[in-house]
Design a protein around this motif. Sequence first.
Motif, mmCIF file in Angstrom:
data_model
loop_
_atom_site.group_PDB
_atom_site.id
_atom_site.type_symbol
_atom_site.label_atom_id
_atom_site.label_comp_id
_atom_site.label_asym_id
_atom_site.label_seq_id
_atom_site.Cartn_x
_atom_site.Cartn_y
_atom_site.Cartn_z
ATOM 1 N N GLY B 37 0.828 -1.199 0.000
ATOM 2 C CA GLY B 37 0.000 0.000 0.000
ATOM 3 C C GLY B 37 0.859 1.244 0.000
ATOM 4 O O GLY B 37 2.030 1.203 0.347
ATOM 5 N N TYR B 38 0.244 2.366 -0.389
ATOM 6 C CA TYR B 38 0.980 3.624 -0.369
ATOM 7 C C TYR B 38 1.267 4.008 1.083
ATOM 8 O O TYR B 38 0.381 3.925 1.936
ATOM 9 N N SER B 39 2.496 4.421 1.339
ATOM 10 C CA SER B 39 2.887 4.658 2.733
ATOM 11 C C SER B 39 2.055 5.760 3.381
ATOM 12 O O SER B 39 1.803 5.742 4.578
ATOM 13 N N GLU B 40 1.616 6.731 2.593
ATOM 14 C CA GLU B 40 0.835 7.837 3.161
ATOM 15 C C GLU B 40 -0.667 7.618 2.993
ATOM 16 O O GLU B 40 -1.457 8.535 3.199
ATOM 17 N N GLY B 41 -1.036 6.411 2.565
ATOM 18 C CA GLY B 41 -2.437 6.129 2.293
ATOM 19 C C GLY B 41 -3.297 6.155 3.550
ATOM 20 O O GLY B 41 -2.852 5.806 4.638
ATOM 21 N N PHE B 42 -4.546 6.587 3.372
ATOM 22 C CA PHE B 42 -5.482 6.620 4.489
ATOM 23 C C PHE B 42 -6.193 5.281 4.630
ATOM 24 O O PHE B 42 -6.172 4.454 3.717
ATOM 25 N N GLY B 43 -6.824 5.116 5.754
ATOM 26 C CA GLY B 43 -7.614 3.921 5.979
ATOM 27 C C GLY B 43 -8.647 4.184 7.050
ATOM 28 O O GLY B 43 -8.737 5.294 7.591
ATOM 29 N N VAL B 44 -9.438 3.167 7.337
ATOM 30 C CA VAL B 44 -10.448 3.266 8.384
ATOM 31 C C VAL B 44 -10.401 1.987 9.207
ATOM 32 O O VAL B 44 -10.343 0.893 8.653
ATOM 33 N N LEU B 45 -10.384 2.146 10.523
ATOM 34 C CA LEU B 45 -10.421 0.991 11.416
ATOM 35 C C LEU B 45 -11.838 0.874 11.969
ATOM 36 O O LEU B 45 -12.322 1.799 12.630
ATOM 37 N N VAL B 46 -12.502 -0.229 11.662
ATOM 38 C CA VAL B 46 -13.883 -0.424 12.113
ATOM 39 C C VAL B 46 -13.868 -1.308 13.356
ATOM 40 O O VAL B 46 -13.485 -2.473 13.272
ATOM 41 N N ASP B 47 -14.271 -0.743 14.485
ATOM 42 C CA ASP B 47 -14.307 -1.496 15.739
ATOM 43 C C ASP B 47 -15.729 -2.015 15.933
ATOM 44 O O ASP B 47 -16.616 -1.283 16.379
ATOM 45 N N LEU B 48 -15.938 -3.293 15.592
ATOM 46 C CA LEU B 48 -17.298 -3.829 15.599
ATOM 47 C C LEU B 48 -17.884 -3.928 17.004
ATOM 48 O O LEU B 48 -19.093 -4.080 17.148
ATOM 49 N N THR B 49 -17.048 -3.833 18.038
ATOM 50 C CA THR B 49 -17.599 -3.885 19.397
ATOM 51 C C THR B 49 -18.381 -2.610 19.701
ATOM 52 O O THR B 49 -19.136 -2.555 20.657
ATOM 53 N N ARG B 50 -18.166 -1.567 18.890
ATOM 54 C CA ARG B 50 -18.847 -0.300 19.143
ATOM 55 C C ARG B 50 -20.136 -0.151 18.354
ATOM 56 O O ARG B 50 -20.993 0.646 18.716
ATOM 57 N N CYS B 51 -20.269 -0.886 17.267
ATOM 58 C CA CYS B 51 -21.430 -0.692 16.383
ATOM 59 C C CYS B 51 -22.701 -1.190 17.052
ATOM 60 O O CYS B 51 -22.741 -2.287 17.604
#
Lengths: 180, 309
Positions: B37-51
């Motif tokens: 992946g691109y080193s400066e690429g963005f992402g999203v961490l989905v914490d399913l314990t919160r949904c």
Amino acid sequence: MVDKKKMLHGGGFIIVLLVIAFGAGYVQAIETSEGPATIILDSIAEYYEPVQFDHALHIEFAENDCAKCHHHTIGTPSTGTGNCILCHKKEAISKIIACRGCHLSDPYSPEGRKVVSERGEVFHKDKPSLKGAYHQFCIACHEEVDGPFTCTGCHERTDKGDAFFHSGKHAPKHTGTPKH
Amino acid sequence: MDKMNRRLFLKGGLAGTALGALGLVSKNASASSGFSGYSEGFGVLVDLTRCIGCRTCEAACNKEQQLPEPDKPFDDFSVFDEVHEGGQKRRTSEKAYTIVNKYKVEGHDKPIFRKVQCNHCNEPTCLTSCFVNAYTKTPEGAVTYNSKVCVGCRTCMIACPFYIPAYSYSSVLNPVVKKCIMCYDTRLKFGRPPACAQSCPRETMTFGKRSDLIYQGHQRIRLNPGKYVDHIYGENEVGGTAWMYLSSVPFEDLGFDTTLGNAPIINNVKEFLAIVPMVLTIWPALFAGFHLLATRKNVNNQGHESEKK
């Protein structure tokens, strides 16, 4: 219950007007030794009306143990999510009591994003925003004690909110469309 | 003598082609297997314990992407009980780039919700399977799609290991592939989080640099012993994805495919695909040459024969 809510709602509206008039975002309706009796949570209200948070009632629920919610500032620090006091005990920051004092109300604004990106410390990196903190904390407890659990249980939805959710008078007109 | 020479020549030619192929293969393989992946690429961490399954993210997506009116209001929770073809839960569609599904997991009183959208792979299979290059993996981390060059072959829909791209079957004249683009045009390009992530009341989704999120995810697992399964889904799966998940229950219980492996799916066919251009470009010229060489003797012989006559 409904009547009381309506009453509160009406009263809340007047208070909101007062807030706007005086340019404040935070109302301490009746000051007691244990903090404000009612707090209006409106810094992020858009799709929902501001929350009329009955602080006095929640003090009762918490049996006067402020640390149950103010997890790092008042009373004995809790061991769960609130471990800030372990490092910050002697600093001025530990005198901050209100949620919004530490939790950012808009972490996604340019300023907010700058603050978040500069957090390098182990424990600061993952600090929830004000909205996240409210909903993670309040709902977790409400689930345990059978408090209001749905969105509108705590805050009425605005017309803008209804449009956003395609609900109420903005509900989809067509019904029974075939689905793939 | 002539025959012998020709056989040797043919052998040499084939060996050369094979060597060339090997050279290309190893070069390509080493160039891409290290890409995470691109080193400066963005992402999203989905914490399913919160949904908690409030579907606000679905509403936010609908608004941001100007999607058509939903079949049911976004505060109608009967959608969680919908069963589609083959007993499937809801899937992303041309009208919804993200959806939330409800799971009952044994040993858990409370239901567990899982948000589904494009995971924006580091090495997307949709991209590699597309023969008109309609897909782009942007340096910001999003996998975007250009409907102008799409020919509608829908190979990407088959190739995606997460069954994400949908097709606008409802459009008669200009059907195109429809999928989450991580709000690239309106938000991600400017460093802002996708609409769903910002709308979530419980901050189920944490937006940031992908590398930071991996650290943050492991930190969350370490600081809350027993709360999470010790795994970030998407950290390594199919070569890593920009969207990653944390869960309190085994991922397979929530419909995640845990059999995908950590190698990008393109690796399965890379060696074969490297030979294709060679077959198409070198072989015709090579064998045309062989043919000319092989038939030259006849031409000459014919010449001699005619001279004799």
